[in-house]
Design an enzyme around this catalytic site. Sequence first.
Site, PDB file in Angstrom:
ATOM      1  N   SER A 182       0.896  -1.028  -0.109  1.00 42.15           N
ATOM      2  CA  SER A 182       0.078   0.124  -0.151  1.00 42.15           C
ATOM      3  C   SER A 182       0.832   1.253   0.107  1.00 42.15           C
ATOM      4  CB  SER A 182      -1.108  -0.051   1.093  1.00 42.15           C
ATOM      5  OG  SER A 182      -1.972   1.155   0.910  1.00 42.15           O
ATOM      6  N   ASP A 352      -9.649  -5.446  -5.070  1.00 44.62           N
ATOM      7  CA  ASP A 352      -9.026  -4.088  -4.339  1.00 44.62           C
ATOM      8  C   ASP A 352      -9.835  -2.833  -4.484  1.00 44.62           C
ATOM      9  OD1 ASP A 352      -7.428  -2.446  -2.755  1.00 44.62           O
ATOM     10  OD2 ASP A 352      -5.565  -3.720  -3.247  1.00 44.62           O
ATOM     11  N   HIS A 385      -7.369  -5.650  -0.783  1.00 40.27           N
ATOM     12  CA  HIS A 385      -6.405  -4.879  -0.123  1.00 40.27           C
ATOM     13  C   HIS A 385      -5.787  -5.674   1.275  1.00 40.27           C
ATOM     14  CE1 HIS A 385      -4.157  -1.066  -0.518  1.00 40.27           C
ATOM     15  NE2 HIS A 385      -4.037  -0.793   0.551  1.00 40.27           N
TER      16      HIS A 385
END
Length: 409
Positions: A182, A352, A385
Amino acid sequence: MANSCLFSIIVFVLVCGSVVGTRTNVFSAESHDDKTALETAATDGICASMVETQNYACEEHTVTTEDGYILSMQRIPSGRSGRTPGNKPPVLLQHGLLMDAITWLLLPPEQSLAFLLADNGYDVWLANTRGTKYSLGHVSLSPNDSAYWLWSWDELAAYDLPATFQHVHDQTGQKLHYVGHSLGTLIALASFSKNQLVNMLRSAALLSPIAYVGQLTSPLARYAAEDFLAETLYWLGVDEFDPRGEAVVNLLKDICNKPGVDCTNLLNSFTGKNCCLNSSIVDVFLDHEPQATATKNMIHISQMIRDRTITMYNYEDEEENRKHYGQPNPPVYNMTNIPSDLPLFLGYGGADALSDVNDVKLLLDSLKDHDGDKLVIQYREDYAHADYVMGDNAKQLVYNPLMAFFKLQ
């Protein structure tokens, strides 16, 4: 997984904040030096609480950035076999937004990436960015000072990442592999786009890569960005973005009342529908996360979402931008400048909602001239995610291919 109380803190990760309170964390307002930080961490740090309890050797380290922040790092020099480090290739793991190094230790040892790497012959290093629980030190500032929080991810790329890279390189005498998740991918990409750090790098694995975020589908993230919640907090004098602050309940209620925001399953609404989490792992996550960051950092990310750009922080005033950058608009991080011979592993998921497929395609398009044998792309249609750091099948689907990639470099 549908318990809204369980996930209320997670939603607050992107959309809420609170005033700064008195801290009692490991690196408190009084912990301004490396020696104090290390002494405290020996009994109450990540090594003692998360690594040594699993029968792995662990070392607590600190590094001071060029702008004065004292960062905590952990080293897992060997696997449970206890073999000495020798010339094992070093790997630096960098967590994402409002997380810390515990990101890589949430799963059981046979599934967590940090432990897997250690057991497979790597010298593992864990980073903790400024503002997180174990990286609250500064050479002159307290976390209760507004000036402590005057930074965005620009500073993470310019100061935190170089300091941790240099420390690992100096301690091991070797180039290192890098794994980011991320925001940990964004600050790496920003650095690589300026041809920085690559001289100390063997390869980089970027999981849920964040560069372009203009097309993210998370209703919570988009609502937060487009309705200027972070700016409102900043204007009110709230410099620290504290996910565990007093403002959680009222702001959460307000957000959940907005059209199109489904708060019956807040984690999936925020990250996308994660395929492979179990409730016990989420409980471990909530014991340690989320962590604080700077409100200015949240504003910077909101600017990226709204403007669909990858630039340095925009002060929204030409004169202020000139003062900082010598030009009326903030400089762009140009992804096409990433060295074409840098070995990259990119893993992204079809579910995601933060690292959206269409945004990842923009990043991949900017890498279209990358050397073919230096770019590995892994796509998991069912992954969202959080699956990349908490998925119970991530070892088989992501981490094993990632380690195979490292062995080729």
